[in-house]
Design an enzyme around this catalytic site. Structure first.
Site, PDB file in Angstrom:
ATOM      1  N   ASP A 119      -0.292  17.341 -43.975  1.00  0.00           N
ATOM      2  CA  ASP A 119      -0.091  18.502 -43.992  1.00  0.00           C
ATOM      3  C   ASP A 119      -0.426  18.810 -45.566  1.00  0.00           C
ATOM      4  O   ASP A 119      -1.571  18.932 -45.892  1.00  0.00           O
ATOM      5  CB  ASP A 119       1.319  18.633 -43.682  1.00  0.00           C
ATOM      6  N   HIS A 285       3.540  18.886 -34.763  1.00  0.00           N
ATOM      7  CA  HIS A 285       3.313  18.764 -35.646  1.00  0.00           C
ATOM      8  C   HIS A 285       3.298  16.981 -36.876  1.00  0.00           C
ATOM      9  O   HIS A 285       2.382  16.959 -37.634  1.00  0.00           O
ATOM     10  CB  HIS A 285       3.612  19.628 -37.226  1.00  0.00           C
TER      11      HIS A 285
END
Length: 308
Positions: A119, A285
């Site tokens: 991320d 994610h």
């Protein structure tokens, strides 16, 4: 200062078994918190939003037998320093965030190392590999496409699913005040939108993330991180439009997450790197939280195959 004077020991890590916590003064008044453990070649791990270095707790047991692992909090996050954003949000540019981590590694005795980021941490890795090619032996980016690419291809689907990219960049103090009204609610909803595997964020780790998110300085720093991504980072990316990552690059992503569903991830990285490989994992994610065994195996295979 000598290296010894720059490093302050903080005791054992409560989340990464067998690791010790250190605070490292990296210059410019910034101190980086890191957990250090294991043996072997150096491997730096960089978390994303809204996590801290504790996000790596499930995969460090597999990595520490092969590497000296340094899991660090980015500036603005966790227990690292939270400087003012500065003009044009420069202090949260990925350039300065990457510089922090390169200095951290050098102070810890590692001039050249492998690095993996998830991320926001992966965006720092991208900039680090461009700005410090001699320091990066190999790199992995997890669940991102390049920042400029994602902004260039913004459509309704992306803007809806990643609304915080456009909310957090609003001028101070709008997002800070709105999140500050109920940080726990925002944090829970954000994590719920990202995770596709039930039960992976247990009470203890959520409490740790919330401890950090409850600090107004952290919330402001997070907004500055995103503001920088939409401004100064794009300037730096445009200046380096012709540059490519020269270190071997691994891209991993969650096939059930936004990045995996909206982008051909490898295709987005081919113009950015000389050599890229990778694949999707069957999760959302947060690969290291949702599929830690598989994530660790992918990282081990890549980093050990390309040791230099």
């Amino acid at each position: 200062m000598t290296s010894d004077e720059q490093i302050s020991e903080r005791g054992p890590s409560p989340f990464l078994s067998g690791f010790r916590l250190v605070d490292v003064a990296v210059g410019g008044g910034v101190t980086i918190r890191a957990a250090v453990g294991g043996n072997g070649p150096p491997l730096l791990l960089l978390h994303g939003h809204p996590q801290t270095h504790a996000t790596w707790r499930k995969i460090t047991p597999a990595l520490k037998g092969h590497f000296t692992v340094i899991a660090a909090d980015l500036r603005g996050y966790g227990d690292s320093s939270k400087p003012d954003g500065g003009s044009q949000h420069i202090n949260y540019s990925k350039r300065l965030m990457a510089q922090d981590q390169v200095r951290l590694m050098r102070i810890l005795g590692h001039d050249r190392f492998a690095v993996a980021g998830h991320d926001r941490g992966a965006r720092v890795v991208h900039r680090m590999a461009l700005d410090h090619p001699d320091a990066i032996a190999r790199a992995a980016v997890m669940d991102i496409a390049p920042t400029a690419t994602m902004y260039e291809r913004t459509d309704r689907a992306f803007a809806t699913r990643y609304f915080w990219w456009f909310f957090l960049i609003q001028p101070e103090p709008l997002p800070e005040k709105m999140i500050g009204a109920d940080p726990e609610f925002f944090l829970r909803r954000h994590l719920a939108a990202q995770v596709k595997t039930r039960g992976v964020i247990d009470d203890a780790i959520f409490a740790e993330y919330l401890r950090c998110y409850s600090d107004p300085a952290t919330r402001h720093a997070i907004c500055e991180d995103y503001r920088a991504a939409a401004t100064i980072d794009l300037v730096h990316d445009a200046e380096d439009a012709g540059s490519r990552i020269t270190a071997p690059l691994l891209a991993l992503w969650g096939g059930r997450g936004t990045v995996g569903e909206l982008y051909d991830v490898i295709e987005t990285w081919r113009p950015k790197a000389v050599r890229v490989e990778g694949r999707a994992l069957e999760c959302g994610h947060m690969l290291q939280e949702e599929m830690p065994d598989e994530t660790a195996a992918e990282l081990l295979a890549f980093f050990t195959a390309h040791q230099s």
